[in-house]
Structures are given as structure tokens and as C-alpha cells.
Motif scaffolding. Structure first.
Motif, short mmCIF file in Angstrom:
data_model
loop_
_atom_site.label_atom_id
_atom_site.label_comp_id
_atom_site.label_asym_id
_atom_site.label_seq_id
_atom_site.Cartn_x
_atom_site.Cartn_y
_atom_site.Cartn_z
N ILE A 262 14.35 -45.46 45.27
CA ILE A 262 15.27 -46.09 45.36
C ILE A 262 15.37 -47.44 44.44
CG2 ILE A 262 17.39 -45.83 45.48
CD1 ILE A 262 17.58 -43.87 46.48
N VAL A 263 14.90 -48.47 45.74
CA VAL A 263 14.99 -49.98 46.05
C VAL A 263 13.84 -50.15 44.28
CG1 VAL A 263 14.03 -51.76 46.59
CG2 VAL A 263 15.32 -50.02 47.86
N GLY A 264 12.56 -49.73 45.12
CA GLY A 264 12.00 -50.05 42.99
C GLY A 264 12.85 -49.76 41.53
N ARG A 265 12.93 -48.95 41.50
CA ARG A 265 14.03 -48.88 40.32
C ARG A 265 15.14 -49.91 39.95
NH1 ARG A 265 12.91 -43.14 41.71
NH2 ARG A 265 15.29 -43.21 42.79
N LEU A 266 16.11 -49.95 40.79
CA LEU A 266 17.36 -50.35 41.14
C LEU A 266 16.37 -52.14 41.03
CD1 LEU A 266 20.49 -51.33 42.61
CD2 LEU A 266 19.12 -51.67 44.12
N ILE A 267 15.25 -52.68 41.74
CA ILE A 267 14.90 -54.37 40.99
C ILE A 267 14.50 -54.11 39.51
CG2 ILE A 267 12.94 -55.05 41.98
CD1 ILE A 267 13.14 -54.29 44.37
N GLY A 268 13.72 -52.91 39.05
CA GLY A 268 13.79 -53.28 37.83
C GLY A 268 14.72 -52.95 37.06
N ARG A 269 16.16 -52.29 37.49
CA ARG A 269 17.39 -52.08 36.50
C ARG A 269 18.26 -53.99 36.95
NH1 ARG A 269 19.71 -48.09 38.88
NH2 ARG A 269 18.18 -47.04 37.62
N ILE A 270 18.79 -54.48 38.45
CA ILE A 270 19.00 -55.57 38.28
C ILE A 270 18.49 -56.67 37.94
CG2 ILE A 270 21.46 -53.63 39.22
CD1 ILE A 270 19.81 -55.13 41.73
N GLY A 271 17.36 -56.92 38.92
CA GLY A 271 16.70 -57.39 38.53
C GLY A 271 16.42 -58.21 39.95
N GLU A 272 14.98 -59.15 39.98
CA GLU A 272 14.69 -59.65 40.94
C GLU A 272 15.37 -60.79 41.98
OE1 GLU A 272 11.25 -58.45 38.64
OE2 GLU A 272 12.58 -59.57 38.20
N ARG A 273 16.12 -62.09 41.25
CA ARG A 273 17.12 -61.80 41.68
C ARG A 273 18.20 -61.39 42.33
NH1 ARG A 273 20.52 -67.27 39.64
NH2 ARG A 273 22.96 -66.92 40.27
N ALA A 274 19.08 -60.70 42.01
CA ALA A 274 20.50 -60.12 42.41
C ALA A 274 19.41 -59.31 43.67
CB ALA A 274 20.86 -59.30 41.04
N ALA A 275 18.53 -58.29 43.71
CA ALA A 275 18.15 -57.39 44.96
C ALA A 275 17.85 -58.60 45.52
CB ALA A 275 16.47 -56.96 44.60
N LEU A 276 17.20 -60.29 45.20
CA LEU A 276 17.14 -60.76 47.03
C LEU A 276 18.36 -61.82 47.30
CD1 LEU A 276 13.63 -63.12 45.24
CD2 LEU A 276 13.56 -61.01 46.88
N VAL A 277 19.02 -62.21 46.39
CA VAL A 277 19.97 -62.55 46.94
C VAL A 277 20.38 -61.81 47.88
CG1 VAL A 277 22.99 -63.35 47.18
CG2 VAL A 277 20.70 -63.98 45.19
N PHE A 278 20.92 -59.93 47.66
CA PHE A 278 21.37 -58.21 48.32
C PHE A 278 19.68 -58.77 49.91
CE2 PHE A 278 20.97 -54.82 49.83
CZ PHE A 278 22.45 -53.89 50.10
N GLU A 279 20.00 -58.38 49.50
CA GLU A 279 18.27 -58.80 50.39
C GLU A 279 18.69 -59.52 52.01
OE1 GLU A 279 13.43 -58.75 52.42
OE2 GLU A 279 13.94 -59.18 50.42
N TYR A 280 18.85 -60.87 51.43
CA TYR A 280 18.82 -61.81 52.26
C TYR A 280 20.07 -62.36 52.74
CZ TYR A 280 14.17 -62.99 50.21
OH TYR A 280 13.47 -62.93 50.04
N VAL A 281 21.14 -61.89 52.58
CA VAL A 281 22.67 -61.51 53.10
C VAL A 281 22.93 -60.68 54.16
CG1 VAL A 281 25.06 -60.92 52.46
CG2 VAL A 281 24.28 -62.21 50.66
N GLY A 282 22.20 -59.28 53.20
CA GLY A 282 22.16 -58.72 54.57
C GLY A 282 21.11 -59.02 56.38
N LEU A 283 20.46 -59.52 55.67
CA LEU A 283 19.00 -59.94 56.87
C LEU A 283 19.96 -61.45 57.44
CD1 LEU A 283 15.67 -59.96 55.13
CD2 LEU A 283 16.62 -59.13 56.69
N VAL A 284 20.98 -62.28 57.31
CA VAL A 284 21.69 -62.97 57.98
C VAL A 284 22.65 -62.31 58.78
CG1 VAL A 284 23.20 -64.79 57.85
CG2 VAL A 284 21.52 -64.57 56.22
#
Length: 407
Positions: A262-284
Motif C-alpha cells: 500500500i505504501v509503495g502504491r501511495l508513493i507512486g500516487r502522491i509523490g516522494e515529497r508528501a510521503a517523506l513529510v508524512f513519515e518525518y512528522v510521524g517519527l518526531v
């Protein structure tokens, strides 16, 4: 996908057993585990040497040999339950693991189409998660039999159980040799796939890749805090037994069979930038919570959420695939692993000493690293490409065709 299935069999068992094995059998403290983890990362720091090894051996064959070395290193771990012995076996298996990972990332980016790479990488992650489930399930059963328990209630009251060295050794040998056998079988069964683009056989550092280098560096430092100290927190502070840690790992793996694609398909749909922003907000948020958690169940929940974000690492790989010269994949993969491990060599040992006096500071530092990664991720273009590598900062010229020698 065969690579993705073979590697976790031994590496996951090594990671799973490590904290309990070092505490129960080798009597490690935070200092010794920090030293061991720093030594484990030295081969990763030297991953740039892969580009020179490729002068004498094909990349696909090096991946096979590295997997065999990983399996052998894990198989012999239980025979050396001392600090020096564990340091040596760790280095052996680490050389295999890091050189395999370097080749694996390079080959994946060379073989996969840019448009479908995120989705395919997600499926490959899912295959790896399936192998993890089978491995963890087997370890779970072995521990259940070896512990002499006759009821599943021991999941809730097994914190006092101590596993014998024979049980650890049996698991290490079985999983290590299985990885080695799978690698050798794949070597025989699969043909050698020729390079679509001849790879640069020297170290390459390009200014237009600076954002990729920065994200990779911070990911390496932050990942070490999770790998080394999150698991150690479970065992030392909340007294998780091996069977409870196994159950936690199993939950993560089962979840990722479904979640990684699901994450792989999501990255293909929303792009790398949005995926990385979501990841790092969550990790903080996760790392700040780690610092102050006082409940073992809540800590386990944080561990699962933290592990969930691992699949988002696909975004960093596909970001580079889009901006990089196809001839740079092998060279840059080796350089990236070295960059990833610059901090990884220092973080475990230095933070291991910090852990002795102020464990919460270790996780707050991880939150700070995630915050820096978030700032960098905002510089990723929505549609990265050659010549459009970053929003601010130095960019590279349009790349020459891959058939021409790299500059």
C-alpha cells in the motif's frame, strides 16, 4: 524477491535474539551493546569499496556471495557467547549484510521502471515481510517447545524466563544456514542478467545529489536509535522476554505484508515529497513519546508504529532513481551506504554511554534528527527529475545520455 526472502531469515533472527542473548548469556550492558552496534556498522561505512570490487566481480554475483557470508556469520554467532566473540561474528555477518544491501538497492533501481518502481518495491517489501512472518513463527514455536510451557498464558507472565544458550545456538544455525542455502540455490537457478547501462566503476559525488545525501545521512543516524535502543528499551526497562519480543516482531511483519505494498502504491500516487513529510512528522511524535513512556504496552504500540514508517524509505530510493544518471546507480548506492553509516558508526557507542545516565535523551535526539529530515524533505520537488533535483540549493545540468561516460 528471492533476495528479499532470503536476507530476513538470518538477519531478523540475529536482530530478534540479540538483546535477550547479549543480556541473558553474555551479560551485556548499554556500553557493550553500543560497542557491538558501532562495530556492526563499520562494514556499512566501508560500503564505498563495493564499487572497486565490481571491477573484478559482477554485481549480481557479489550479491549472492554477500548473502552467503551473512548466513554463515549468523550461523556461528551462538558458538561465541563472549564480548570479543560476538564482536567478531557480528563483523562477519555485517560485511555480508551491508554489501548485499548495497548491491540489492543498486540492482533494483537499475532493473525497475521509474513509473512502477514504488509499487514493485512495495511488493518486494511485502515478500520480505512474509519471510519474516515464517521466520518469526518458527522461532516462536521453537521457543515455546524449548521453554517447556504447555499453555499460551506464558505470553503474559514469561518475563522471568531465561532462554538457554543451546536454544539460541539452534536458531542461529538453522536460520543462518537457510539464508546461505537459498543464496547458493538462486545462484544456480537464475541466469546472470546483463547490465542495461554500464555502471560507473569509480566513486561518484555530484552536487545535484546533495539532498539525497542529506536525507540518507539523517536516516542512518535515526534508524540506529530505533534498531539499537528501542528494542533494548523493551528488554531492559520493561523486561520483555524473548517470546514477547518475538510476538512484537511477528506483529510488525504480519502488518507489513499488507501495509508495504500500500505504501509503495501511495508513493507512486502522491509523490516522494508528501510521503517523506508524512513519515518525518510521524517519527518526531514517536521518538518524543519513546522518551517519556512508562507503560510497556504503550511502548510496544510505539514500536509497531515506528516500524510502520520503515516502508516509507522507498521514497528516498525512488527520489534518487528519478534524479540520478542511470550509470550512477551502483556507485551512488555504495556511496549512499557509506554516508548512511557515518553517523551509524558513532551513534550506538556514544549514545550507549548516554543511555547509562539519561535514556530519554537518546530518543529526544532521535526526534531532533527526524525534525531535521522533515526540513530537508520540504526541499524535494513535487515532480523530481534530472535538472529538477531540489527546490532550493545547487542543481545539476541536464544529464548526458546514459550511454555516454559519466563525468
Amino acid at each position: 524477491m528471492v533476495f528479499a526472502a532470503a536476507m530476513p531469515v538470518s538477519f531478523l533472527s540475529w536482530s530478534l535474539l540479540l538483546n535477550n542473548f547479549t543480556i541473558e548469556v553474555a551479560s551485556f550492558t548499554g556500553r557493550e551493546i553500543g560497542i557491538l552496534q558501532s562495530l556492526r556498522e563499520v562494514p556499512g561505512f566501508l560500503s564505498f569499496l563495493v564499487v572497486y570490487i565490481l571491477l573484478v566481480i559482477a554485481e549480481q554475483r557479489l550479491a549472492f556471495l554477500s548473502l552467503v557470508l551473512l548466513g554463515v556469520g549468523v550461523a556461528i554467532t551462538g558458538y561465541f557467547p563472549t564480548a570479543i566473540g560476538l564482536y567478531i561474528t557480528t563483523i562477519v555477518s555485517s560485511i555480508g549484510f551491508h554489501y548485499y544491501e548495497t548491491c540489492n538497492q543498486s540492482l533494483a533501481l537499475q532493473w525497475l521502471d521509474k513509473k512502477t518502481a514504488p509499487a514493485v518495491l512495495g511488493r518486494i517489501y511485502g515478500v520480505g515481510a512474509t519471510a519474516q512472518v515464517l521466520t518469526l513463527g518458527s522461532i516462536f514455536i521453537v521457543y515455546f517447545i524449548a521453554s517447556g510451557q504447555v499453555s499460551w498464558t506464558f505470553l503474559a507472565d514469561s518475563t522471568g524466563l531465561v532462554t538457554s544458550n543451546n536454544t539460541y545456538n539452534m536458531i542461529y544455525v538453522a536460520t543462518g544456514m537457510l539464508t546461505a542455502i537459498m543464496a547458493l540455490a538462486a545462484w544456480v537457478i537464475f541466469p546472470h542478467f546483463p547490465e542495461k547501462v554500464r555502471q560507473t566503476r569509480r566513486i561518484v559525488l555530484r552536487r545535484q545529489y546533495w539532498l539525497y545525501y542529506g536525507l540518507t545521512f539523517l536516516a542512518g543516524a535515526r534508524r540506529q536509535i530505533f534498531l539499537v535502543f528501542a528494542g533494548f528499551l523493551m528488554v531492559e526497562k520493561f523486561e520483555y522476554s524473548l517470546i514477547q519480543v518475538t510476538a512484537l516482531f511477528l506483529l510488525n511483519a504480519v502488518f507489513n505484508i499488507w501495509f508495504a505494498p500500500i505504501v509503495g502504491r501511495l508513493i507512486g500516487r502522491i509523490g516522494e515529497r508528501a510521503a517523506l513529510v508524512f513519515e518525518y512528522v510521524g517519527l518526531v511524535c514517536v521518538f518524543v513519546a519513546y522518551a517519556f513512556v512508562e507503560n510497556g504496552t504503550i511502548a510496544a504500540g510505539l514500536y509497531v508504529v515506528d516500524h510502520m514508517f520503515f516502508a516509507f524509505a522507498i521514497a528516498i530510493k525512488t527520489y534518487f532513481q528519478k534524479i540520478g544518471d542511470p550509470a550512477d546507480m551502483a556507485s551512488t548506492a555504495s556511496v549512499a551506504f557509506t554516508i548512511n553509516h557515518i553517523a551509524a558508526v558513532v551513534v550506538p557507542i556514544s549514545f550507549g554511554f548516554l543511555w547509562l545516565t539519561m535514556p530519554e535523551a537518546v530518543f529526544l535526539a532521535g526526534a531532533g534528527m527526524a525534525a531535521l529530515s522533515l526540513i530537508l524533505s520540504l526541499n524535494v520537488p513535487r515532480h523530481p527529475d534530472a535538472g529538477n533535483e531540489v527546490i532550493l540549493g545547487p542543481r545539476g545540468p541536464s544529464l548526458a545520455p546514459a550511454s555516454q561516460p559519466a563525468e
